[in-house]
Design a protein around this motif. Structure first.
Motif, PDB file in Angstrom:
ATOM      1  N   ILE A 111       0.112  14.064 -74.818  1.00  0.00           N
ATOM      2  CA  ILE A 111       1.072  14.049 -73.752  1.00  0.00           C
ATOM      3  C   ILE A 111       2.444  14.257 -74.401  1.00  0.00           C
ATOM      4  O   ILE A 111       3.115  13.773 -75.408  1.00  0.00           O
ATOM      5  CB  ILE A 111       0.787  12.995 -72.707  1.00  0.00           C
ATOM      6  N   PHE A 112       3.083  15.427 -73.767  1.00  0.00           N
ATOM      7  CA  PHE A 112       4.246  15.958 -74.202  1.00  0.00           C
ATOM      8  C   PHE A 112       5.588  15.208 -73.620  1.00  0.00           C
ATOM      9  O   PHE A 112       5.581  14.850 -72.369  1.00  0.00           O
ATOM     10  CB  PHE A 112       4.582  17.173 -74.258  1.00  0.00           C
ATOM     11  N   TYR A 113       6.764  14.702 -74.470  1.00  0.00           N
ATOM     12  CA  TYR A 113       7.862  14.328 -73.950  1.00  0.00           C
ATOM     13  C   TYR A 113       8.481  15.165 -72.982  1.00  0.00           C
ATOM     14  O   TYR A 113       9.092  16.213 -73.605  1.00  0.00           O
ATOM     15  CB  TYR A 113       8.765  13.817 -74.990  1.00  0.00           C
ATOM     16  N   ILE A 118      -4.084  16.336 -82.449  1.00  0.00           N
ATOM     17  CA  ILE A 118      -2.463  15.781 -82.443  1.00  0.00           C
ATOM     18  C   ILE A 118      -2.097  16.751 -83.623  1.00  0.00           C
ATOM     19  O   ILE A 118      -2.461  17.211 -84.444  1.00  0.00           O
ATOM     20  CB  ILE A 118      -2.715  14.449 -82.838  1.00  0.00           C
ATOM     21  N   GLY A 119      -0.506  16.489 -83.661  1.00  0.00           N
ATOM     22  CA  GLY A 119       0.327  16.921 -84.991  1.00  0.00           C
ATOM     23  C   GLY A 119       0.310  15.721 -85.941  1.00  0.00           C
ATOM     24  O   GLY A 119      -0.033  14.488 -85.666  1.00  0.00           O
ATOM     25  N   HIS A 144       8.271  23.939 -77.246  1.00  0.00           N
ATOM     26  CA  HIS A 144       8.414  24.665 -78.255  1.00  0.00           C
ATOM     27  C   HIS A 144       7.229  25.435 -78.870  1.00  0.00           C
ATOM     28  O   HIS A 144       6.090  25.005 -78.388  1.00  0.00           O
ATOM     29  CB  HIS A 144       9.554  24.107 -79.379  1.00  0.00           C
ATOM     30  N   HIS A 159      -3.245  18.679 -86.982  1.00  0.00           N
ATOM     31  CA  HIS A 159      -2.842  19.858 -87.493  1.00  0.00           C
ATOM     32  C   HIS A 159      -1.217  19.444 -88.067  1.00  0.00           C
ATOM     33  O   HIS A 159      -0.531  18.551 -87.927  1.00  0.00           O
ATOM     34  CB  HIS A 159      -2.698  21.217 -86.299  1.00  0.00           C
ATOM     35  N   GLY A 160      -0.992  20.996 -88.743  1.00  0.00           N
ATOM     36  CA  GLY A 160       0.311  20.698 -89.442  1.00  0.00           C
ATOM     37  C   GLY A 160       1.418  21.073 -88.524  1.00  0.00           C
ATOM     38  O   GLY A 160       1.398  21.167 -87.287  1.00  0.00           O
ATOM     39  N   GLY A 183       5.594  24.658 -81.536  1.00  0.00           N
ATOM     40  CA  GLY A 183       4.869  23.405 -81.974  1.00  0.00           C
ATOM     41  C   GLY A 183       3.959  22.799 -80.758  1.00  0.00           C
ATOM     42  O   GLY A 183       2.769  23.023 -81.132  1.00  0.00           O
ATOM     43  N   ASN A 208      -3.374   7.010 -71.570  1.00  0.00           N
ATOM     44  CA  ASN A 208      -3.620   8.327 -70.870  1.00  0.00           C
ATOM     45  C   ASN A 208      -4.949   8.871 -70.929  1.00  0.00           C
ATOM     46  O   ASN A 208      -5.589   9.390 -70.001  1.00  0.00           O
ATOM     47  CB  ASN A 208      -2.543   9.099 -71.029  1.00  0.00           C
ATOM     48  N   TYR A 209      -5.777   8.685 -72.421  1.00  0.00           N
ATOM     49  CA  TYR A 209      -6.639   9.408 -72.695  1.00  0.00           C
ATOM     50  C   TYR A 209      -7.716   8.793 -71.687  1.00  0.00           C
ATOM     51  O   TYR A 209      -8.911   9.778 -71.691  1.00  0.00           O
ATOM     52  CB  TYR A 209      -6.892   9.388 -73.874  1.00  0.00           C
ATOM     53  N   ASP A 255       4.415  12.595 -71.105  1.00  0.00           N
ATOM     54  CA  ASP A 255       4.715  11.027 -71.514  1.00  0.00           C
ATOM     55  C   ASP A 255       5.921  10.817 -71.008  1.00  0.00           C
ATOM     56  O   ASP A 255       6.964  11.240 -71.633  1.00  0.00           O
ATOM     57  CB  ASP A 255       4.447  10.994 -73.154  1.00  0.00           C
ATOM     58  N   ALA A 311       1.395   5.269 -73.340  1.00  0.00           N
ATOM     59  CA  ALA A 311       1.014   6.767 -73.631  1.00  0.00           C
ATOM     60  C   ALA A 311      -0.455   6.802 -74.303  1.00  0.00           C
ATOM     61  O   ALA A 311      -1.267   7.737 -73.593  1.00  0.00           O
ATOM     62  CB  ALA A 311       1.964   7.436 -74.735  1.00  0.00           C
ATOM     63  N   HIS A 348      -2.408   7.391 -83.444  1.00  0.00           N
ATOM     64  CA  HIS A 348      -3.824   7.963 -82.884  1.00  0.00           C
ATOM     65  C   HIS A 348      -5.053   7.065 -83.707  1.00  0.00           C
ATOM     66  O   HIS A 348      -6.115   6.993 -83.476  1.00  0.00           O
ATOM     67  CB  HIS A 348      -3.871   9.232 -82.881  1.00  0.00           C
ATOM     68  N   ASP A 354       2.588  14.205 -87.318  1.00  0.00           N
ATOM     69  CA  ASP A 354       3.575  13.013 -87.198  1.00  0.00           C
ATOM     70  C   ASP A 354       3.123  12.025 -86.426  1.00  0.00           C
ATOM     71  O   ASP A 354       3.718  10.969 -86.319  1.00  0.00           O
ATOM     72  CB  ASP A 354       4.872  13.334 -86.470  1.00  0.00           C
TER      73      ASP A 354
END
Ligand code: MSP
Length: 478
Positions: free
Chosen positions: A12-14, A263-264, A20, A293-294, A22, A235-236, A51, A232, A271, A266
């Motif tokens: 979930i995105f801030y 997920i990314g 962007h 992912h990267g 990514g 949420n899943y 989020d 956060a 997770h 970072d």
């Protein structure tokens, strides 16, 4: 036969700034996987969201001179617009400020951790990075600043509830080693195992209300709100109705072996360590897979305003269209490593693979069919080629796309070699059958395109069914 189920979540995105490239990547990768499962006739559920209970959002709203709720609605509206422009087929968009849908489950989960004896209160002193929404150690700082965000951390001394994550180190470790909790790719599995080898520390799970200013109240203790990540991650399952309404939750979490988080890199630790710990403590099943992912860079560097190398997904979408952006992300970014995107490379790829490649092939074949066949070719059902399926099952959507484009190339060659446009003049029956074969092949390519380029795939199958050349799918760009 019981229907197979597939549950997939994005992070979930801030909503403190616009999304962007990514973020567009995470979501597109997720969408391709969900659409592939739909094509396999699995029953799918696809979750994304925002989020929102974070200090970043409060600060961003303040900077914009808006009430947080108004500010959030605006940003979330833009997230949804971007996802629509990328043709993201999500089933639900969860917002963590949603007191009806998210809070009851977050509170129910908290209560489970309490019942397991896994939450305790303790005085804590340390450094906090708002960018990470996490505590950071002195050791991690570079010249006193957070190396990822370039900002000075806040010095904090406060009472927090702590989650006894340390207790679950071994159990999590064993589940990851045995792939009961599968971390993909192997490099990320090794990375998290190395962290687990050191042993997990207990983590702060709440903040004093005055310090955090927003957040879900801790049940039974009004002076505290839940820590951002605790709120956060839940949420899943809260989105599915955990602690509130069990139908979707039972179907897609409790009784579904195929559930995955994309997920990314970072946010791996959150997770693959904290979240499994919470679930183990609460007696809730773990996810089956975490795909990590990267990062996307531009010209080998992190995209940044100062470097002037930011490629904005909205701009690319406006200029090239949905499927061109999806294509680039799916085919030219590896899901397992960092990937790169520049405007120049995007344009080259667009012209070579889409305008000259796929677009040209579909138009050549359908032009032949329209001119020489009296009626549409009755397309026969064909299974996915094993190369395509194999790559998709391993989440290698770039390899799957590469395979599709190898078929596009061979089909192009087949037209040149069999020359139906010549044969039709001397042997009309043979010419027609050659053309019908080409259409049949195009239909198979089209099937594989569906998860990757859904709009184009639809246009091509419509053209095949109408026996008509499609409109110019990908006009050349100079
Ligand atoms: N809110 C947390 C996630 C909570 S999930 C329970 C968060 N949000 S985020 O908006 O900062 O990032 C969302 C996702 O975008 C993360 O998976 C992150 O890895 C990814 N990316 C952020 N920058 C990225 C790139 N430059 N490239 C690819 N993905 C990147 O973290």
């Amino acid at each position: 036969m019981t229907e197979k189920k597939f549950y997939l979540t994005t992070p979930i995105f801030y909503p403190n700034a616009k999304l962007h490239m990514g973020h567009a990547y995470t979501t597109t990768l997720s969408d391709v996987l969900v659409r592939y499962h739909k094509l396999k006739k699995d029953k799918t559920y696809f979750l994304t969201g925002s989020d929102e209970n974070t200090q970043k959002v409060v600060a961003a709203a303040k900077a914009a001179g808006q009430e947080p709720a108004v500010f959030l609605d605006g940003i979330v509206g833009n997230f949804k617009k971007l996802f629509a422009a990328l043709d993201i087929s999500y089933d639900q968009f969860i917002r963590t400020t949603d007191e009806q849908l998210h809070w009851p489950g977050a509170i129910a989960l908290w209560n489970k951790l309490v019942a397991a004896g896994d939450l305790y209160k303790k005085e804590y002193e340390g450094l906090y990075c708002v960018g990470h929404e996490a505590f950071i150690t002195e050791k991690e700082l570079v010249d006193g600043l957070c190396p990822d965000h370039g900002t000075a951390p806040e010095h904090i001394k406060e009472e927090n509830y702590f989650f006894r994550l340390s207790r679950y180190t071994e159990e999590i470790r064993n589940k990851i080693i045995s792939d009961e909790l599968r971390i993909v790719p192997a490099t990320r599995k090794r990375e998290i195992l190395a962290l687990l080898d050191e042993g997990l520390q207990d983590v702060s799970f709440s903040r004093p209300r005055h310090a955090a200013s927003v957040g879900i109240p801790v049940p039974g203790d009004d002076s505290q709100v839940m820590y951002v990540w605790c709120d956060a991650l839940s949420n899943y399952i809260t989105a599915l109705g955990y602690g509130r309404d069990d139908v979707l939750y039972q179907e897609f979490w409790q009784n579904n072996p195929d559930k995955m988080h994309v997920i990314g890199k970072d946010i791996l630790r959150f997770h693959a360590a904290i979240w499994p710990g919470m679930l183990l403590s609460a007696g809730v099943p773990l996810p089956a897979t975490i795909l990590v992912h990267g990062f996307i860079t531009s010209g080998g560097k992190k995209m940044s305003k100062t470097l002037g190398n930011v490629v904005d997904p909205e701009e690319l979408l406006a200029e090239y269209g949905t499927d061109a952006v999806r294509y680039y992300l799916a085919r030219h970014i590896s899901p397992f490593e960092d990937g790169d995107l520049t405007r120049e490379h995007f344009k080259d790829v667009y012209n070579a693979d889409l305008a000259n490649g796929l677009g040209n092939l579909a138009s050549r074949i359908m032009q032949l069919a329209q001119t020489n066949l009296a009626e549409p070719v009755k397309v026969e059902w064909q299974p996915f080629p094993p190369e395509f399926q194999g790559a998709m099952e391993k989440f290698e959507i770039n390899k799957a796309a590469e395979y599709v484009w190898s078929r596009i190339q061979s089909l192009d060659q087949q037209i040149t070699e069999t020359a139906p446009f010549k044969v039709i003049k001397t042997d009309p029956e043979k010419g027609k059958s050659l053309i019908a074969n080409l259409v049949q092949e195009l239909a198979l390519i089209d099937l594989m395109l569906e998860p990757l380029l859904p709009q184009t795939s639809l246009k091509i199958i419509e053209a095949i069914m109408a026996n008509q050349k499609p409109q110019n799918l990908f006009p050349r760009k100079d």
